[in-house]
Design an enzyme around this catalytic site. Structure first.
Site, PDB file in Angstrom:
ATOM      1  CB  THR A   2      -0.972   0.039   1.201  1.00  0.00           C
ATOM      2  OG1 THR A   2      -0.218  -0.187   2.398  1.00  0.00           O
ATOM      3  CG2 THR A   2      -2.062  -1.007   1.067  1.00  0.00           C
ATOM      4  CB  ALA A  26       0.074  -2.095   9.953  1.00  0.00           C
ATOM      5  CE1 TYR A  51      -4.859  -1.872  11.061  1.00  0.00           C
ATOM      6  CE2 TYR A  51      -6.401  -0.834  12.586  1.00  0.00           C
ATOM      7  CZ  TYR A  51      -5.280  -0.760  11.774  1.00  0.00           C
ATOM      8  OH  TYR A  51      -4.588   0.420  11.685  1.00  0.00           O
TER       9      TYR A  51
END
Ligand code: UDP
Length: 309
Positions: free
Chosen positions: A35, A76, A141
């Site tokens: 990402t 993450a 998460y």
């Protein structure tokens, strides 16, 4: 000062590496670029290394080649929806936490900062949300973030490693990559700039505490030198939440548009309220946010316009 930022090419991480480099740190940005984006790193002084923090060998090699004074562990799996689609994937981030803590301990790193999340409060049991109050994590998460926090605390107690976990409330600002996976400020700005009505999920009375990226970074940098923050988890917010309906109205106005938001059904499980107490941030980090929402939104809208998003 040599400083490692894992996830340094992401939205928050890339702002952090910029500031650290500007303040004279020798910065290593370590990212797997799933990402994170190379375009986020413009300063040529920042060394970019591609690797996976969840992979033991990658982290071992990284710490073999460099001796770090500070480590910011920001890598993450991001996007709440993404972590729900494949709930087991986010468990991989536990490996990253283990790898970083062990490497930092062995190398006597001066400070380790971990990006935790307001998600650890889940649906809040009390308002405002206090660091030492009730936690109610709901999402895979959030559970992994909490594991990270607890292990940072344990490493501080057991080995004297200086660690701090920062519970980030909704950060927004330039470079945030809004998508189906969330990040409402960017979604609403993009819609408004295209003259499309912002899509409010539900009735819009849910609240969030939006923190401008520069405030987030200012508070984070204070963590490096604050001895009192060691072994602690600290909310990073403004303490002034707003409803999603009011956010939509504000963005429409600041974009100079004459449109009305629409209410849409969304099946996603949504936390109703987020409202941090920020006393610990003020006391331990000696920091109070300086950007009100209007000022932060104006800067963010300016960026979306410039980038033609
Ligand atoms: N939201 C919305 N419309 C959108 C995207 C999000 O109303 O197009 C709402 C969402 O339901 C939530 C809030 O905005 O209540 C914040 O969503 P975001 O994904 O930014 O962050 P999070 O839910 O993790 O706080």
């Amino acid at each position: 000062m040599k400083t490692l930022v894992t996830g340094g090419a992401g939205f928050v991480g890339s702002h952090l590496v910029d500031r650290l480099a500007n303040e004279g740190h020798e910065v290593i940005c370590f990212d797997n670029f799933i990402t994170g984006r190379k375009e986020n790193i413009k300063n040529s002084k920042i060394k970019i290394l591609q690797g996976d923090v969840n992979n033991k060998e990658d982290v071992r090699d990284l710490f073999k080649k460099h001796r770090f004074d500070n480590v910011f562990h920001y890598a993450a799996l991001v996007g709440v929806k993404r972590t729900l689609e494949t709930p087991l994937d986010v468990l991989g981030d536990v490996e990253g936490i283990k790898n970083i803590l062990e490497a930092a301990r062995k190398q006597d790193v001066k400070k380790v900062v971990f990006s935790s999340s307001s998600e650890v409060y889940g649906d809040p049991v009390e308002i405002p949300e206090k660091e030492d109050g009730h936690l109610n994590p709901k999402l895979p998460y959030a559970v992994v973030k909490l594991i990270g926090e607890k292990y940072l605390e344990a490493y501080h107690k057991k080995y004297g490693l200086n660690t701090t976990s920062l519970r980030f409330f909704n950060v927004y600002g330039p470079r945030q990559d809004s998508s189906d996976y969330g990040f409402v400020v960017g979604i609403f700005i993009k819609q408004a700039l295209k003259n499309q009505p912002p899509t409010i999920y539900g009735d819009g009375t849910q609240t969030r505490d939006f923190v401008f990226i520069e405030d987030n970074i200012n508070a984070t940098l204070k963590t490096m030198t604050s001895r009192e923050s060691n072994g602690q988890s600290i909310n990073i917010g403004t303490g002034m939440p707003i409803t999603i309906y009011n956010l939509a109205q504000k963005i429409i106005k600041l974009c100079g548009k004459n449109i009305e938001p629409v209410f849409v059904n969304n099946q996603r499980e949504d936390v109703r309220h987020r409202f941090p107490e920020i006393k610990k941030m003020i006391d331990l980090l000696d920091y109070k946010p300086i950007f009100d929402l209007d000022r932060g939104l104006k800067k963010t809208i300016g960026w979306y316009k410039k980038e033609g998003k």
